[in-house]
Design a protein around this motif. Structure first.
Motif, PDB file in Angstrom:
ATOM      1  N   THR A 121      54.007  44.545  34.359  1.00  0.00           N
ATOM      2  CA  THR A 121      52.918  43.655  33.936  1.00  0.00           C
ATOM      3  C   THR A 121      52.982  42.257  34.544  1.00  0.00           C
ATOM      4  O   THR A 121      51.962  41.696  34.924  1.00  0.00           O
ATOM      5  CB  THR A 121      52.916  43.547  32.394  1.00  0.00           C
ATOM      6  OG1 THR A 121      52.958  44.868  31.857  1.00  0.00           O
ATOM      7  CG2 THR A 121      51.689  42.824  31.893  1.00  0.00           C
ATOM      8  N   HIS A 167      54.741  37.724  28.956  1.00  0.00           N
ATOM      9  CA  HIS A 167      54.097  36.415  29.085  1.00  0.00           C
ATOM     10  C   HIS A 167      54.916  35.262  28.520  1.00  0.00           C
ATOM     11  O   HIS A 167      54.533  34.639  27.528  1.00  0.00           O
ATOM     12  CB  HIS A 167      52.711  36.457  28.441  1.00  0.00           C
ATOM     13  CG  HIS A 167      51.724  37.164  29.296  1.00  0.00           C
ATOM     14  ND1 HIS A 167      51.269  36.644  30.480  1.00  0.00           N
ATOM     15  CD2 HIS A 167      51.130  38.364  29.158  1.00  0.00           C
ATOM     16  CE1 HIS A 167      50.415  37.502  31.031  1.00  0.00           C
ATOM     17  NE2 HIS A 167      50.313  38.550  30.266  1.00  0.00           N
ATOM     18  N   HIS A 215      49.967  40.514  22.968  1.00  0.00           N
ATOM     19  CA  HIS A 215      50.296  40.571  24.395  1.00  0.00           C
ATOM     20  C   HIS A 215      50.825  39.235  24.934  1.00  0.00           C
ATOM     21  O   HIS A 215      51.653  39.206  25.835  1.00  0.00           O
ATOM     22  CB  HIS A 215      49.020  40.992  25.131  1.00  0.00           C
ATOM     23  CG  HIS A 215      49.150  41.076  26.607  1.00  0.00           C
ATOM     24  ND1 HIS A 215      49.730  42.164  27.231  1.00  0.00           N
ATOM     25  CD2 HIS A 215      48.776  40.230  27.601  1.00  0.00           C
ATOM     26  CE1 HIS A 215      49.693  41.972  28.542  1.00  0.00           C
ATOM     27  NE2 HIS A 215      49.136  40.806  28.805  1.00  0.00           N
ATOM     28  N   HIS A 282      44.990  36.986  26.635  1.00  0.00           N
ATOM     29  CA  HIS A 282      45.544  35.795  27.275  1.00  0.00           C
ATOM     30  C   HIS A 282      44.931  34.479  26.814  1.00  0.00           C
ATOM     31  O   HIS A 282      43.749  34.244  27.050  1.00  0.00           O
ATOM     32  CB  HIS A 282      45.340  35.892  28.788  1.00  0.00           C
ATOM     33  CG  HIS A 282      45.887  37.149  29.367  1.00  0.00           C
ATOM     34  ND1 HIS A 282      45.110  38.103  29.964  1.00  0.00           N
ATOM     35  CD2 HIS A 282      47.164  37.617  29.415  1.00  0.00           C
ATOM     36  CE1 HIS A 282      45.872  39.104  30.363  1.00  0.00           C
ATOM     37  NE2 HIS A 282      47.120  38.837  30.038  1.00  0.00           N
ATOM     38  N   HIS A 464      49.609  40.574  36.898  1.00  0.00           N
ATOM     39  CA  HIS A 464      49.975  39.155  36.930  1.00  0.00           C
ATOM     40  C   HIS A 464      50.959  38.823  38.046  1.00  0.00           C
ATOM     41  O   HIS A 464      51.627  39.706  38.583  1.00  0.00           O
ATOM     42  CB  HIS A 464      50.608  38.740  35.610  1.00  0.00           C
ATOM     43  CG  HIS A 464      49.707  38.912  34.438  1.00  0.00           C
ATOM     44  ND1 HIS A 464      48.638  38.073  34.193  1.00  0.00           N
ATOM     45  CD2 HIS A 464      49.704  39.829  33.440  1.00  0.00           C
ATOM     46  CE1 HIS A 464      48.027  38.475  33.091  1.00  0.00           C
ATOM     47  NE2 HIS A 464      48.646  39.526  32.613  1.00  0.00           N
TER      48      HIS A 464
HETATM   49 FE   LIG Z   1      48.742  39.934  30.565  1.00  0.00          FE
END
Ligand SMILES: [Fe+2]
Length: 471
Positions: A121, A167, A215, A282, A464
């Protein structure tokens, strides 16, 4: 229902599991000599396809092929290497799709399988190390230069949950990497701080009103914000190993909640209820001002529609649930209230900013966007630059046959002002069936690109990436 959108997704996302290493030679324009460093990117890229075909894969399924594009004095070099997790290596050895995905079962039971880990990811450099990340496993460390696999990193044995997300938020002022984890069993949320020297200085766990996919999250100078979407895990189907879509459901009866805590060790979480139901992958950024926290994000107003779309994009189904819109959330810390404002009618995803301002007040934001009229595929045709001071947004004009991914900002140099730098962007050209890295002047994203670097091997659009400045 299969339609042009599914075909497009299938074409753009279809794996190209080739590890290669070459000087990029097909360059239009000129690479700015100020660009010295490495652009890392990540995305699903299944090496051994299931017999049912790649259309059977969930959007999130696939091995992690990490791409590193190194820029050095006007030249560029590509290197791609798989994250060789135990499950990846085992699958290569078995030669068959034997770990299963979110929608499909393994094709063969194998003895003593290692955990199924595909860190596909994000890829994040921190503390001299490089981590390939996915939200259902700990980070997977790779060599920042060679991309050789080093192995999973478990926060010096301080983990309080099963995984952390893809993230993290790196505070450019402190150098700390803040990162959270979530899971369908208690404690639902965990938070960690990794110091610039790589040591783990904080590991704490929290309850949440319900267990949900979370997420991403946000930080400010003094706070952490956990966005709890209108979506809930159901442990039963999860334990039975059923499809992901059986194990998580949209909850249109529940407004979003945001857990806010201080960055100080031992702090409690306070929950703020938003006016509406929704889900976000996000946030763009968050910062404090006048006793309030402001956070922008790309919000899906129909979480179940999103889940249905995730399920079907590579195969047959209606992907119209991919429709996030820019929102602004305003949290009043004294009255514990949350206001929300929809900022635009244009669908947007992959919001990024000048990373030096993560957690601090920023003016400019960049995202991948589509006009509502363009199509409802959930894919993005162009980059948009937003002015948080209320000025007009600037759109890069879409190019026929091209789709774009996450825009990554690179400052011109360490002392450059916000927005003085470059946008690096992976694009897919359907006519050529090829990929390119586009370099835009961030202050003129609607002008011709400064350079376009055509890659020898197509790279699926993926998710990403991040920039590591050369030292
Ligand atoms: Fe993401």
């Amino acid at each position: 229902m299969s339609n042009a959108s599914n075909d497009l997704f299938a074409s753009i996302l279809r794996p190209n599991p080739v590890e290669s290493d070459y000087a990029i030679s097909r360059i239009e324009g000129e690479i700015p000599r100020a660009l010295n460093g490495t652009l890392y990117r990540n995305g699903p890229n299944q090496k051994i396809a299931p017999t049912a075909g790649n259309g059977a894969l969930h959007l999130f399924d696939g091995d992690a092929l990490i791409h590193a594009i190194r820029f050095d004095d006007g030249a560029a070099h590509y290197r791609g290497r798989f994250a060789r997790t135990e499950s990846f290596e085992r699958e290569q050895k078995e030669g068959v799709y034997c770990f299963g995905g979110l929608n499909i079962q393994a094709e063969r039971e194998i003895e003593s399988p290692p955990p199924n880990v595909a860190p596909n990811t994000n890829v994040v450099p921190h503390s001299g190390r490089l981590f390939a990340m996915v939200e259902n496993a700990p980070p997977f460390e790779m060599d920042p230069t060679t991309l050789d696999s080093k192995g999973p990193w478990n926060y010096d044995d301080k983990m309080l949950g099963l995984s952390t997300t893809a993230h993290p938020k790196i505070d450019a002022k402190t150098g700390q990497m803040w990162i959270h984890g979530y899971q369908p069993i208690e404690p639902y949320i965990q938070i960690y701080v990794v110091e610039p020297d790589g040591s783990v200085s904080l590991a704490e766990a929290h309850d949440a009103p319900w267990p949900a996919m979370m997420h991403d999250f946000a930080i400010t100078e003094n706070y952490v914000i956990f966005p709890l979407g209108s979506m809930q895990f159901d442990l039963g189907p999860l334990l039975e190993g059923r499809r992901f879509s059986d194990a998580v459901k949209g909850r249109s009866d529940r407004a979003m909640q945001f857990g806010i805590r201080s960055r100080e060790p031992g702090s409690e979480v306070r929950w703020f209820e938003a006016p509406s139901c929704g889900f976000m992958f996000h946030p763009g950024n968050a910062y404090e001002e006048d006793g309030k926290i402001f956070m922008d994000a790309c919000t899906y107003e129909d979480p179940q529609g999103l889940l249905d779309s995730l399920d079907c994009v590579r195969g047959a189904g209606d992907p119209r649930g991919f429709a996030a819109h820019p929102y602004l959330y305003e949290f009043d810390l004294a009255s514990e209230t949350c206001k929300e404002t929809r900022l635009s009618e244009i669908t947007a995803e992959f919001p990024r900013i000048d990373d030096r301002l993560v957690g601090y007040k920023n003016r400019w934001g960049y995202a991948a966007t589509s006009e509502p009229s363009e199509d409802a595929s959930g894919l993005f045709r162009r980059i948009t630059k937003y002015d948080r001071h209320g000025g007009p947004s600037v759109n890069r004009a879409p190019v026929d046959g091209q789709w774009v991914g996450e825009p990554i900002f690179v400052p011109r140099d360490a002392s450059a002002e916000e927005d003085d730098g470059f946008i690096l962007n992976l694009l897919h050209d359907a006519h050529r069936d090829a990929s390119a890295i586009e370099i835009l002047d961030a202050r003129a994203i609607d002008a011709e690109p400064l350079a376009r670097l055509w890659l020898d091997e197509r790279v699926p659009l993926g998710f990403h990436g991040n920039w590591l400045q050369a030292t």
